[in-house]
Design a protein around this motif. Sequence first.
Motif, PDB file in Angstrom:
ATOM      1  N   UNK A 191       0.683   7.872   9.948  1.00  0.00           N
ATOM      2  CA  UNK A 191       0.480   6.636   9.188  1.00  0.00           C
ATOM      3  C   UNK A 191       1.316   5.505   9.762  1.00  0.00           C
ATOM      4  N   UNK A 192       2.555   5.796  10.134  1.00  0.00           N
ATOM      5  CA  UNK A 192       3.445   4.773  10.686  1.00  0.00           C
ATOM      6  C   UNK A 192       2.986   4.335  12.072  1.00  0.00           C
ATOM      7  N   UNK A 193       2.499   5.276  12.861  1.00  0.00           N
ATOM      8  CA  UNK A 193       1.952   4.923  14.172  1.00  0.00           C
ATOM      9  C   UNK A 193       0.757   3.986  14.006  1.00  0.00           C
ATOM     10  N   UNK A 247      -7.687   3.412   7.856  1.00  0.00           N
ATOM     11  CA  UNK A 247      -7.220   3.355   6.478  1.00  0.00           C
ATOM     12  C   UNK A 247      -6.124   2.315   6.254  1.00  0.00           C
ATOM     13  N   UNK A 248      -5.331   2.018   7.276  1.00  0.00           N
ATOM     14  CA  UNK A 248      -4.288   1.010   7.079  1.00  0.00           C
ATOM     15  C   UNK A 248      -4.878  -0.390   6.946  1.00  0.00           C
ATOM     16  N   UNK A 263       0.842  -1.203   0.000  1.00  0.00           N
ATOM     17  CA  UNK A 263       0.000   0.000   0.000  1.00  0.00           C
ATOM     18  C   UNK A 263       0.875   1.249   0.000  1.00  0.00           C
ATOM     19  N   UNK A 264       0.508   2.232  -0.800  1.00  0.00           N
ATOM     20  CA  UNK A 264       1.007   3.595  -0.690  1.00  0.00           C
ATOM     21  C   UNK A 264      -0.129   4.419  -0.089  1.00  0.00           C
ATOM     22  N   UNK A 265       0.070   4.889   1.115  1.00  0.00           N
ATOM     23  CA  UNK A 265      -0.929   5.702   1.816  1.00  0.00           C
ATOM     24  C   UNK A 265      -0.231   6.973   2.258  1.00  0.00           C
ATOM     25  N   UNK A 310      -2.720  -5.677   4.134  1.00  0.00           N
ATOM     26  CA  UNK A 310      -2.911  -6.940   4.862  1.00  0.00           C
ATOM     27  C   UNK A 310      -2.014  -7.024   6.097  1.00  0.00           C
ATOM     28  N   UNK A 311      -2.486  -7.701   7.101  1.00  0.00           N
ATOM     29  CA  UNK A 311      -1.717  -7.904   8.330  1.00  0.00           C
ATOM     30  C   UNK A 311      -0.355  -8.497   7.996  1.00  0.00           C
TER      31      UNK A 311
END
Length: 251
Positions: free
Chosen positions: A213-215, A193-194, A31-33, A198-199
């Motif tokens: 986003x990283x958190x 959104x994350x 994913x690019x978020x 996938x896990x």
Amino acid sequence: MKPYYERAGISIYHGDCHEVFPVLPPKSFSVMLTDPPYCSGGASSSAKTADPVDKYCHNGNALGRPTFSGDAKDQRSFVTWSVFWMSACRRLLKDGGYGLVFTDWRQLPSLTDAFQAADFTWRGLIAWDKGGGSRSPHKGYARHQCEYLVWGKNGKCRPRQDAGPFPGCHHEPVRHADKFHIVGKPTELMVKLVDFCPQGESLIDCFAGSGTTLVAAAKTGRFGAGIEREEANCEIAAERLDELFDVSCRQ
């Protein structure tokens, strides 16, 4: 290039995304978020080139949050730049990987053009409803209550067994205690959104800002890499991640 920060599968790189993309392995992210500078917030040249603090903060008060660069492009420059960075990042995505990019109403038409010019398959929009406290210039005017994610795929959109269908609209207010960047997104919004990732897999945020986003990735069992060219924001992101990981270790 070594990461500015690296712990438990989460990395932060300090630099411009075009400096960092070449050191990352192709087809390594699902994913690019990301939330790039909107280059919005003003119709005139002087308004567009104003400091983001003056453009986006109420009464020009950033409440101690650092400013950021790269927000002064005109429309044509914004589209060209967006095509460049999205094309480069798409090569880092797995086949069928997701692209999700934040924008506002002003830049929505331009970003959807750039998204497709970068060879993403555009699949639709996701609305973020910020709530009734959003600004309106005067009575008789609709509030600028929503921002948007342009989303699509690096290739085909195949059915998934692990997650989805995903919401097409999120209602999440901005809470100042949870805002570490002058245009930062709520942590709970990013946690939702994350889910596109996938896990156990990895996402990339090309404009990591204060690391929300990283958190969200770390809180939900994902891995990720963030790129941020403002060192002050890299430090904020690193502190937030360390606090999260230290709490997890104590539990």
